[in-house]
Design a protein around this motif. Structure first.
Motif, PDB file in Angstrom:
ATOM      1  N   ASP A   1      -0.855  -2.810  -5.853  1.00  0.00           N
ATOM      2  CA  ASP A   1      -1.963  -3.338  -5.002  1.00  0.00           C
ATOM      3  C   ASP A   1      -2.675  -4.593  -5.844  1.00  0.00           C
ATOM      4  O   ASP A   1      -2.820  -4.585  -6.896  1.00  0.00           O
ATOM      5  CB  ASP A   1      -2.982  -2.119  -5.633  1.00  0.00           C
ATOM      6  CG  ASP A   1      -4.351  -2.245  -4.780  1.00  0.00           C
ATOM      7  OD1 ASP A   1      -4.728  -3.436  -4.608  1.00  0.00           O
ATOM      8  OD2 ASP A   1      -4.885  -1.206  -4.410  1.00  0.00           O
ATOM      9  N   ASP A   2      -2.303  -5.656  -4.948  1.00  0.00           N
ATOM     10  CA  ASP A   2      -2.656  -6.988  -5.383  1.00  0.00           C
ATOM     11  C   ASP A   2      -3.950  -7.152  -6.023  1.00  0.00           C
ATOM     12  O   ASP A   2      -4.178  -7.745  -7.026  1.00  0.00           O
ATOM     13  CB  ASP A   2      -2.413  -7.984  -4.562  1.00  0.00           C
ATOM     14  CG  ASP A   2      -0.898  -8.328  -4.213  1.00  0.00           C
ATOM     15  OD1 ASP A   2      -0.222  -8.301  -4.777  1.00  0.00           O
ATOM     16  OD2 ASP A   2      -0.677  -8.653  -2.749  1.00  0.00           O
TER      17      ASP A   2
ATOM     18  N   VAL B   1       8.846  -2.823  -9.061  1.00  0.00           N
ATOM     19  CA  VAL B   1       7.606  -2.737  -9.163  1.00  0.00           C
ATOM     20  C   VAL B   1       7.275  -3.026 -10.629  1.00  0.00           C
ATOM     21  O   VAL B   1       6.184  -3.847 -10.795  1.00  0.00           O
ATOM     22  CB  VAL B   1       6.896  -1.302  -8.597  1.00  0.00           C
ATOM     23  CG1 VAL B   1       5.372  -1.426  -8.670  1.00  0.00           C
ATOM     24  CG2 VAL B   1       7.569  -1.003  -7.479  1.00  0.00           C
TER      25      VAL B   1
ATOM     26  N   ASP C   1       9.429  -3.736  -3.717  1.00  0.00           N
ATOM     27  CA  ASP C   1       8.941  -4.837  -4.649  1.00  0.00           C
ATOM     28  C   ASP C   1       7.596  -5.371  -4.112  1.00  0.00           C
ATOM     29  O   ASP C   1       6.912  -6.226  -4.767  1.00  0.00           O
ATOM     30  CB  ASP C   1       9.899  -6.140  -4.257  1.00  0.00           C
ATOM     31  CG  ASP C   1      10.081  -6.773  -2.960  1.00  0.00           C
ATOM     32  OD1 ASP C   1       9.661  -5.857  -2.016  1.00  0.00           O
ATOM     33  OD2 ASP C   1      10.545  -7.626  -2.791  1.00  0.00           O
ATOM     34  N   GLN C   2       6.979  -4.645  -3.164  1.00  0.00           N
ATOM     35  CA  GLN C   2       5.641  -4.704  -2.444  1.00  0.00           C
ATOM     36  C   GLN C   2       4.719  -3.586  -2.692  1.00  0.00           C
ATOM     37  O   GLN C   2       3.758  -3.438  -2.238  1.00  0.00           O
ATOM     38  CB  GLN C   2       5.827  -5.271  -1.194  1.00  0.00           C
ATOM     39  CG  GLN C   2       6.443  -6.498  -0.976  1.00  0.00           C
ATOM     40  CD  GLN C   2       6.498  -6.569   0.591  1.00  0.00           C
ATOM     41  OE1 GLN C   2       5.664  -6.331   1.482  1.00  0.00           O
ATOM     42  NE2 GLN C   2       7.515  -7.347   0.976  1.00  0.00           N
TER      43      GLN C   2
ATOM     44  N   ARG D   1       3.906 -10.792 -13.730  1.00  0.00           N
ATOM     45  CA  ARG D   1       2.575 -11.394 -13.581  1.00  0.00           C
ATOM     46  C   ARG D   1       1.710 -11.317 -14.921  1.00  0.00           C
ATOM     47  O   ARG D   1       1.168 -12.298 -15.233  1.00  0.00           O
ATOM     48  CB  ARG D   1       1.850 -10.391 -12.606  1.00  0.00           C
ATOM     49  CG  ARG D   1       2.280 -10.489 -11.196  1.00  0.00           C
ATOM     50  CD  ARG D   1       1.425  -9.795 -10.198  1.00  0.00           C
ATOM     51  NE  ARG D   1       1.976  -9.591  -8.963  1.00  0.00           N
ATOM     52  CZ  ARG D   1       1.461  -9.167  -7.875  1.00  0.00           C
ATOM     53  NH1 ARG D   1      -0.048  -9.045  -8.040  1.00  0.00           N
ATOM     54  NH2 ARG D   1       2.113  -9.109  -6.741  1.00  0.00           N
TER      55      ARG D   1
ATOM     56  N   GLU E   1       7.901  -6.684 -11.328  1.00  0.00           N
ATOM     57  CA  GLU E   1       6.887  -7.534 -10.656  1.00  0.00           C
ATOM     58  C   GLU E   1       5.437  -7.602 -11.748  1.00  0.00           C
ATOM     59  O   GLU E   1       5.024  -8.601 -11.954  1.00  0.00           O
ATOM     60  CB  GLU E   1       6.590  -7.195  -9.272  1.00  0.00           C
ATOM     61  CG  GLU E   1       5.448  -8.027  -8.770  1.00  0.00           C
ATOM     62  CD  GLU E   1       5.600  -9.593  -8.586  1.00  0.00           C
ATOM     63  OE1 GLU E   1       4.834 -10.283  -8.409  1.00  0.00           O
ATOM     64  OE2 GLU E   1       6.947 -10.054  -8.690  1.00  0.00           O
TER      65      GLU E   1
ATOM     66  N   PRO F   1       5.688   0.702   1.733  1.00  0.00           N
ATOM     67  CA  PRO F   1       6.122  -0.853   1.733  1.00  0.00           C
ATOM     68  C   PRO F   1       7.342  -0.966   0.950  1.00  0.00           C
ATOM     69  O   PRO F   1       8.030   0.073   0.533  1.00  0.00           O
ATOM     70  CB  PRO F   1       5.029  -1.452   0.651  1.00  0.00           C
ATOM     71  CG  PRO F   1       4.504  -0.245  -0.113  1.00  0.00           C
ATOM     72  CD  PRO F   1       4.685   0.848   0.935  1.00  0.00           C
TER      73      PRO F   1
ATOM     74  N   LYS G   1       0.048   1.092  -4.697  1.00  0.00           N
ATOM     75  CA  LYS G   1      -0.476   1.427  -3.371  1.00  0.00           C
ATOM     76  C   LYS G   1      -0.075   2.841  -3.220  1.00  0.00           C
ATOM     77  O   LYS G   1       1.204   3.288  -3.662  1.00  0.00           O
ATOM     78  CB  LYS G   1       0.229   0.533  -2.283  1.00  0.00           C
ATOM     79  CG  LYS G   1      -0.052  -0.688  -2.195  1.00  0.00           C
ATOM     80  CD  LYS G   1       0.669  -1.833  -1.140  1.00  0.00           C
ATOM     81  CE  LYS G   1       0.490  -3.251  -1.402  1.00  0.00           C
ATOM     82  NZ  LYS G   1       1.180  -4.120  -0.291  1.00  0.00           N
TER      83      LYS G   1
END
Length: 313
Positions: free
Chosen positions: A170-171, A247, A166-167, A254, A250, A163, A157
Motif C-alpha cells: 500500500d504505497d 513484497v 511485487d505490487q 524503499r 520492495e 495485485p 493491500k
C-alpha cells in the motif's frame, strides 16, 4: 476449570520491571566497557562476561592498528540472545573481527521510536558527550522492528483485485511509515551533530529474507501471518514463498533508499548506510524469518568492518 487472566495492573508492573532490568543491563554493559577503555588492566574474563564478548582471551587489535572507540545502538541484529546460538549478532561478530570491544547498547525488539524516545535519547546524549571517551563511530540498527511484526499488515493491500506479488504494498501507508523513520533518523543525526559532531554514524540496511513462517521460541513468525491474512481477505490463498519475497524485498529497498537519500543531503555529514542488502544466501544464511544464521551475521559484520575500514584507513 476457569482460569483468571492476569490483571492489567499486574501486566503493567511486569512491563515496568522489565524496562528497569533492561536499563540496569545497559548501564552495566556500558560501565564494563568504560573500565576496559579507561583501565585496560581490568581482568579479561570479567570484561568478556560483562561486555558480551564470548571469549576468555584479552582481545587486542591487529599489529599496527589503533582500536576505534565505537558505540552501538540497535535491535536484535546487533544483539541476538536467542537459540540456537545465544550471544550472537553483528556486534559480537564484529568485535571478533576487529579484535577489540564495542560499547554495545543494543536490545532485542527495539524500534527506532524507542531508541530515540526520551529515556534512551538521554542515554545516547550522555554517552556521546561523555568526557572520558570520544567516539569515532556510532553503529545503528533500527527500522526492522518498525516495519516487520504484527504491523507488517499495515503496509499491505488487503482487498481486491489481487495485485501481482511485487505490487502488494500500500504505497500511501508505506510512504507514511518511511517518512516517520526518516524524521527519526534526522533526529539521530541532529543529536550527533550537537553532542559529538566528529562521530560517524553507520546504519544497518538489513537484507531480504524468505517468508518461511519460522519464528524462534515464542517470538515470530513476523511476516507470513500478515501476508496470509492479506491474501485471504482478497479471497485467494497465499503463494508458496520459495525465495526472497518480492513484497518484503520492495519494502526494505524503499527503507534503504530513504537512508541513501538522507546520506546524500549535504547537511548530513558522516552518515553512512552500510550496503548490507543482497549479502545473504536466502536458502542457507537465515535461521528464521528476520534473523540471519551465525554465518549470516558474520557476513553482515564484515560489511560493517569494510565500511569502518574505508572511513578510518
Amino acid at each position: 476449570m476457569w482460569l483468571a487472566r492476569p490483571s492489567r495492573a499486574r501486566v503493567e508492573r511486569e512491563i515496568l520491571a522489565l524496562r528497569k532490568q533492561v536499563a540496569r543491563d545497559r548501564a552495566q554493559r556500558y560501565a564494563a566497557y568504560l573500565r576496559q577503555v579507561v583501565n585496560p588492566t581490568e581482568p579479561p574474563v570479567a570484561l568478556a562476561r560483562e561486555t558480551g564478548i564470548q571469549t576468555l582471551r584479552a582481545l587486542a587489535p591487529a599489529a599496527g592498528k589503533m582500536p576505534l572507540r565505537i558505540l552501538a545502538e540497535g535491535d536484535s541484529w546487533f544483539s541476538y540472545p536467542l537459540p540456537p546460538v545465544i550471544g550472537d549478532g553483528v556486534i559480537h561478530q564484529l568485535q571478533t573481527l576487529l579484535g577489540y570491544s564495542i560499547a554495545n547498547m543494543a536490545s532485542p525488539g527495539e524500534e527506532v521510536r524507542q531508541m530515540l524516545g526520551l529515556a534512551q535519547r538521554q542515554e545516547i546524549i550522555t554517552r556521546l558527550k561523555d568526557g572520558r571517551i570520544r567516539y569515532d563511530a556510532m553503529l545503528f540498527s533500527g527500522g526492522g522492528n518498525d516495519l516487520a511484526g504484527d504491523q507488517f499488515i499495515t503496509w499491505l493491500k488487503d482487498n481486491g483485485p489481487v495485485p501481482p506479488p511485487d505490487q502488494m504494498l500500500d504505497d500511501d501507508a508505506v510512504s507514511a511509515g518511511i517518512s516517520l523513520l526518516e524524521a527519526e533518523f534526522n533526529e539521530l543525526i541532529a543529536i550527533r551533530d550537537r553532542y559529538s559532531p566528529g562521530t560517524i554514524i553507520f546504519v544497518n540496511c538489513y537484507d531480504f529474507p524468505k517468508v518461511t513462517g519460522i519464528g524462534v521460541c515464542t517470538f515470530g513468525p513476523w511476516l507470513k501471518p500478515s501476508l496470509d491474512y492479506a491474501y485471504q481477505q482478497m479471497g485467494v490463498g497465499s503463494p508458496n514463498h520459495t525465495q526472497e519475497d518480492p513484497v518484503v524485498k520492495e519494502l526494505l529497498q524503499r527503507f534503504s533508499k530513504m537512508l541513501q537519500t538522507t546520506a546524500s543531503n549535504p547537511a548530513h555529514k558522516f552518515f553512512v548506510p552500510v550496503p548490507t542488502q543482497g549479502t545473504l544466501d536466502p536458502n542457507t544464511e537465515w535461521q528464521n524469518e528476520i534473523h540471519p544464521s551465525t554465518a549470516g551475521f558474520i557476513k553482515i559484520a564484515k560489511k560493517f568492518q569494510a565500511a569502518l575500514s574505508k572511513a578510518f584507513p
